[in-house]
Design a protein around this motif. Sequence first.
Motif, PDB file in Angstrom:
ATOM      1  N   GLY A 174       3.254  -0.674  -1.177  1.00  0.00           N
ATOM      2  CA  GLY A 174       2.987  -0.035   0.107  1.00  0.00           C
ATOM      3  C   GLY A 174       1.915   1.028  -0.040  1.00  0.00           C
ATOM      4  N   HIS A 175       1.440   1.504   1.098  1.00  0.00           N
ATOM      5  CA  HIS A 175       0.366   2.487   1.121  1.00  0.00           C
ATOM      6  C   HIS A 175       0.834   3.796   0.492  1.00  0.00           C
ATOM      7  CE1 HIS A 175      -3.492   3.874   2.655  1.00  0.00           C
ATOM      8  NE2 HIS A 175      -2.905   4.993   3.020  1.00  0.00           N
ATOM      9  N   VAL A 176      -0.104   4.514  -0.097  1.00  0.00           N
ATOM     10  CA  VAL A 176       0.197   5.802  -0.714  1.00  0.00           C
ATOM     11  C   VAL A 176       0.826   6.736   0.336  1.00  0.00           C
ATOM     12  CG1 VAL A 176      -2.162   6.652  -0.285  1.00  0.00           C
ATOM     13  CG2 VAL A 176      -0.819   7.615  -2.143  1.00  0.00           C
ATOM     14  N   ASP A 177       1.819   7.498  -0.070  1.00  0.00           N
ATOM     15  CA  ASP A 177       2.517   8.454   0.814  1.00  0.00           C
ATOM     16  C   ASP A 177       3.385   7.822   1.900  1.00  0.00           C
ATOM     17  OD1 ASP A 177       1.557  10.575  -0.564  1.00  0.00           O
ATOM     18  OD2 ASP A 177      -0.115  10.989   0.777  1.00  0.00           O
ATOM     19  N   HIS A 178       3.657   6.528   1.806  1.00  0.00           N
ATOM     20  CA  HIS A 178       4.577   5.948   2.790  1.00  0.00           C
ATOM     21  C   HIS A 178       6.035   6.011   2.328  1.00  0.00           C
ATOM     22  CE1 HIS A 178       1.881   3.592   5.803  1.00  0.00           C
ATOM     23  NE2 HIS A 178       1.431   4.803   5.557  1.00  0.00           N
ATOM     24  N   GLY A 179       6.238   6.595   1.126  1.00  0.00           N
ATOM     25  CA  GLY A 179       7.618   6.848   0.696  1.00  0.00           C
ATOM     26  C   GLY A 179       8.175   5.839  -0.295  1.00  0.00           C
ATOM     27  N   LYS A 180       7.270   5.153  -1.021  1.00  0.00           N
ATOM     28  CA  LYS A 180       7.750   4.161  -2.002  1.00  0.00           C
ATOM     29  C   LYS A 180       8.625   4.805  -3.066  1.00  0.00           C
ATOM     30  CE  LYS A 180       3.964   2.696  -3.792  1.00  0.00           C
ATOM     31  NZ  LYS A 180       2.677   2.890  -3.175  1.00  0.00           N
ATOM     32  N   SER A 181       8.064   5.830  -3.753  1.00  0.00           N
ATOM     33  CA  SER A 181       8.799   6.409  -4.885  1.00  0.00           C
ATOM     34  C   SER A 181      10.116   7.034  -4.439  1.00  0.00           C
ATOM     35  CB  SER A 181       7.943   7.443  -5.617  1.00  0.00           C
ATOM     36  OG  SER A 181       6.857   6.790  -6.236  1.00  0.00           O
ATOM     37  N   THR A 182      10.096   7.666  -3.268  1.00  0.00           N
ATOM     38  CA  THR A 182      11.334   8.262  -2.761  1.00  0.00           C
ATOM     39  C   THR A 182      12.357   7.166  -2.460  1.00  0.00           C
ATOM     40  OG1 THR A 182      10.179  10.190  -1.900  1.00  0.00           O
ATOM     41  CG2 THR A 182      12.299   9.677  -0.893  1.00  0.00           C
ATOM     42  N   THR A 183      11.885   6.061  -1.880  1.00  0.00           N
ATOM     43  CA  THR A 183      12.789   4.942  -1.594  1.00  0.00           C
ATOM     44  C   THR A 183      13.392   4.399  -2.891  1.00  0.00           C
ATOM     45  OG1 THR A 183      11.563   4.363   0.406  1.00  0.00           O
ATOM     46  CG2 THR A 183      12.939   2.631  -0.552  1.00  0.00           C
ATOM     47  N   VAL A 184      12.539   4.239  -3.915  1.00  0.00           N
ATOM     48  CA  VAL A 184      13.024   3.741  -5.207  1.00  0.00           C
ATOM     49  C   VAL A 184      14.085   4.689  -5.768  1.00  0.00           C
ATOM     50  CG1 VAL A 184      12.395   3.362  -7.628  1.00  0.00           C
ATOM     51  CG2 VAL A 184      10.950   2.444  -5.822  1.00  0.00           C
ATOM     52  N   GLY A 185      13.782   5.989  -5.736  1.00  0.00           N
ATOM     53  CA  GLY A 185      14.745   6.974  -6.239  1.00  0.00           C
ATOM     54  C   GLY A 185      16.069   6.885  -5.503  1.00  0.00           C
ATOM     55  N   ARG A 186      15.980   6.735  -4.184  1.00  0.00           N
ATOM     56  CA  ARG A 186      17.192   6.657  -3.346  1.00  0.00           C
ATOM     57  C   ARG A 186      17.987   5.385  -3.657  1.00  0.00           C
ATOM     58  NH1 ARG A 186      20.126  10.252  -1.274  1.00  0.00           N
ATOM     59  NH2 ARG A 186      18.445  11.256  -0.124  1.00  0.00           N
ATOM     60  N   ASP A 204       5.810   6.465  11.085  1.00  0.00           N
ATOM     61  CA  ASP A 204       4.861   7.273  11.858  1.00  0.00           C
ATOM     62  C   ASP A 204       3.444   6.685  11.787  1.00  0.00           C
ATOM     63  OD1 ASP A 204       4.812   7.945   9.162  1.00  0.00           O
ATOM     64  OD2 ASP A 204       4.290  10.043   9.502  1.00  0.00           O
ATOM     65  N   ASP A 205       3.031   6.220  10.596  1.00  0.00           N
ATOM     66  CA  ASP A 205       1.655   5.703  10.440  1.00  0.00           C
ATOM     67  C   ASP A 205       1.519   4.238  10.826  1.00  0.00           C
ATOM     68  OD1 ASP A 205       0.990   8.087   9.402  1.00  0.00           O
ATOM     69  OD2 ASP A 205       0.650   7.417   7.341  1.00  0.00           O
ATOM     70  N   MET A 221       2.073  -5.871 -12.617  1.00  0.00           N
ATOM     71  CA  MET A 221       2.637  -7.087 -12.078  1.00  0.00           C
ATOM     72  C   MET A 221       2.180  -8.298 -12.847  1.00  0.00           C
ATOM     73  SD  MET A 221       2.800  -7.606  -8.176  1.00  0.00           S
ATOM     74  CE  MET A 221       3.281  -9.079  -7.416  1.00  0.00           C
ATOM     75  N   ILE A 222       0.929  -8.276 -13.318  1.00  0.00           N
ATOM     76  CA  ILE A 222       0.420  -9.484 -13.943  1.00  0.00           C
ATOM     77  C   ILE A 222       0.412  -9.391 -15.438  1.00  0.00           C
ATOM     78  CG2 ILE A 222      -1.471 -11.121 -13.985  1.00  0.00           C
ATOM     79  CD1 ILE A 222      -2.413  -9.728 -11.445  1.00  0.00           C
ATOM     80  N   THR A 223      -0.069  -8.257 -15.975  1.00  0.00           N
ATOM     81  CA  THR A 223      -0.204  -8.211 -17.420  1.00  0.00           C
ATOM     82  C   THR A 223       0.919  -7.404 -18.032  1.00  0.00           C
ATOM     83  OG1 THR A 223      -1.505  -6.202 -17.375  1.00  0.00           O
ATOM     84  CG2 THR A 223      -2.699  -8.250 -17.160  1.00  0.00           C
ATOM     85  N   GLY A 224       1.747  -6.806 -17.216  1.00  0.00           N
ATOM     86  CA  GLY A 224       2.874  -6.048 -17.757  1.00  0.00           C
ATOM     87  C   GLY A 224       3.922  -7.009 -18.252  1.00  0.00           C
ATOM     88  N   THR A 225       5.079  -6.467 -18.589  1.00  0.00           N
ATOM     89  CA  THR A 225       6.083  -7.326 -19.201  1.00  0.00           C
ATOM     90  C   THR A 225       6.851  -8.083 -18.151  1.00  0.00           C
ATOM     91  OG1 THR A 225       7.544  -5.490 -19.087  1.00  0.00           O
ATOM     92  CG2 THR A 225       6.416  -5.843 -21.168  1.00  0.00           C
ATOM     93  N   SER A 226       6.638  -7.754 -16.877  1.00  0.00           N
ATOM     94  CA  SER A 226       7.471  -8.384 -15.858  1.00  0.00           C
ATOM     95  C   SER A 226       6.651  -9.102 -14.822  1.00  0.00           C
ATOM     96  CB  SER A 226       8.282  -7.324 -15.129  1.00  0.00           C
ATOM     97  OG  SER A 226       9.215  -6.799 -16.001  1.00  0.00           O
ATOM     98  N   GLN A 227       7.250 -10.098 -14.275  1.00  0.00           N
ATOM     99  CA  GLN A 227       6.662 -10.824 -13.160  1.00  0.00           C
ATOM    100  C   GLN A 227       7.605 -10.560 -12.001  1.00  0.00           C
ATOM    101  OE1 GLN A 227       3.975 -12.572 -14.170  1.00  0.00           O
ATOM    102  NE2 GLN A 227       3.456 -12.912 -12.059  1.00  0.00           N
ATOM    103  N   ALA A 228       7.088 -10.132 -10.861  1.00  0.00           N
ATOM    104  CA  ALA A 228       8.007  -9.825  -9.767  1.00  0.00           C
ATOM    105  C   ALA A 228       8.489 -11.105  -9.095  1.00  0.00           C
ATOM    106  CB  ALA A 228       7.318  -8.922  -8.755  1.00  0.00           C
ATOM    107  N   ASP A 229       9.780 -11.135  -8.804  1.00  0.00           N
ATOM    108  CA  ASP A 229      10.359 -12.274  -8.080  1.00  0.00           C
ATOM    109  C   ASP A 229      10.404 -11.987  -6.585  1.00  0.00           C
ATOM    110  OD1 ASP A 229      11.112 -13.695 -10.511  1.00  0.00           O
ATOM    111  OD2 ASP A 229      12.552 -12.075 -10.782  1.00  0.00           O
ATOM    112  N   ALA A 230      10.340 -10.701  -6.246  1.00  0.00           N
ATOM    113  CA  ALA A 230      10.407 -10.316  -4.836  1.00  0.00           C
ATOM    114  C   ALA A 230       9.751  -8.947  -4.680  1.00  0.00           C
ATOM    115  CB  ALA A 230      11.865 -10.243  -4.379  1.00  0.00           C
ATOM    116  N   ALA A 231       9.370  -8.618  -3.451  1.00  0.00           N
ATOM    117  CA  ALA A 231       8.724  -7.331  -3.202  1.00  0.00           C
ATOM    118  C   ALA A 231       9.426  -6.605  -2.063  1.00  0.00           C
ATOM    119  CB  ALA A 231       7.253  -7.544  -2.840  1.00  0.00           C
ATOM    120  N   VAL A 232       9.461  -5.279  -2.172  1.00  0.00           N
ATOM    121  CA  VAL A 232       9.888  -4.438  -1.051  1.00  0.00           C
ATOM    122  C   VAL A 232       8.640  -3.689  -0.593  1.00  0.00           C
ATOM    123  CG1 VAL A 232      11.337  -2.525  -0.283  1.00  0.00           C
ATOM    124  CG2 VAL A 232      12.229  -4.159  -1.967  1.00  0.00           C
ATOM    125  N   LEU A 233       8.190  -3.988   0.612  1.00  0.00           N
ATOM    126  CA  LEU A 233       6.996  -3.339   1.164  1.00  0.00           C
ATOM    127  C   LEU A 233       7.460  -2.172   2.031  1.00  0.00           C
ATOM    128  CD1 LEU A 233       3.878  -3.395   1.795  1.00  0.00           C
ATOM    129  CD2 LEU A 233       4.435  -4.853   3.725  1.00  0.00           C
TER     130      LEU A 233
END
Length: 427
Positions: free
Chosen positions: A13-25, A118-119, A101-113
């Motif tokens: 998701g876009h920067v500042d849309h709350g990804k990291s906070t959502t992950v933490g939660r 507000d934006d 996502m591509i060269t890291g150790t994991s391949q994503a099976d699904a995404a949370v966007l």
Amino acid sequence: MAEKQHLNVVFIGHVDHGKSTTVGRVLLEGGAIDQHLIDKYRKEAEERGKAGFELAYVMDNLKEERERGVTIDVAHKEFKTDTKHFTIIDAPGHRDFVKNMITGTSQADAAVLVVAADDGIAAQTKEHMYLSKVMGITQMIVSVNKMDITKPAYDEGRYNEVVEEVKKMLKNVGFKSDQVNILPSSGWKADNIKEKGELSWWKGDTLLQALDKLNPPTGAADGKIRIPIQDVYKISGIGAVPVGRVESGTIKAGTKLMFKPSNHQGGIVGEVKSVQMHHNEVPQAIPGDNIGFNCRGISHTDIRRGDVGGPVDDPPSVAKLFKAQVMVMNHPNVITEGYTPVFHCHTAQVACTFEKLIGKVGPDGTITEENPDFLKTGDQAFVLIRPTKPLAIEEVKKFSSLSRFAIRDMGQTVAAGVCMQIEEQWD
């Protein structure tokens, strides 16, 4: 108790849309971290003048942990729902996102966007959605976040407006509506993460329920073995110990493996003597497992990072020329025939040349312009690619996770793509 099904999920998701906070939660509500840790981060965040960032610190702290982590035991954040066991790939900016996502150790099976209520849709929202599609993600949850700051708060009307925007964009990118679950949330206030909270008007899933409904990756444990090699260690008294993540098949003692492209004449075959995971010996390894294994008949100079191990009767493909579909994400000028950036494919990094631009492709996958002179940011195209040295890559229909690549140049990810067809093998 049956073992929970495992999935890798990426938060985008876009920067500042709350990804990291959502992950933490999600990690907090999913029981993966304790409240006292969040309280510790809250204090830290307040001291740094970043009050409200405590949930985001969970993942940021992990980044340092990840950089320190040992290869075999890659540090990820994990959490469990009723029937699933998840590994989170956090995607800070899109550069890291593609690398992870591509060269890291994991391949994503699904995404949370994550889309802020507000934006609405912003620049990276689109880019990440396109990228997910190109990268082969077929399941997505869209979390319309920050519902606590709409005017009035938790406004159903505003939520519906954002949903219309999102649906239009999903259709343009080529996602079908049954592949996507859209829901309102507030990661910051914990509404509709595990409990409905203030979003009592919402009749659909909470975020954890939606995650629990995702389908695990199909099949590959009984498929042909593919294991990209991340490193090869020389351990005294044991010999060569290759390390990597099993993408397909099952590896156990007695398994015979051929490694390509280092061994593209097909001379050397190794026999697995033992398999280790998290520093313990295990009877076998299946897709998704990060392992080290001891191989009889192979010395540590015979194979290297970027090689892929597979069975003798179906060895990994090594391409001399392949047709690919690419998406140009972020190129400062234009891509023309003859351009030779570095391709990152699983653990391999090989300079490859754009030999022919076959045609630009519309969102629906049809060619809109044949033989274009150049490609620029935002373009999708079919192209012919010629690696400058042997590259182990697979066709998407055969092993999708080994068909995907990121293209990097000038210190950034400029494009991403997928191998459609191998035109010439390297013999």
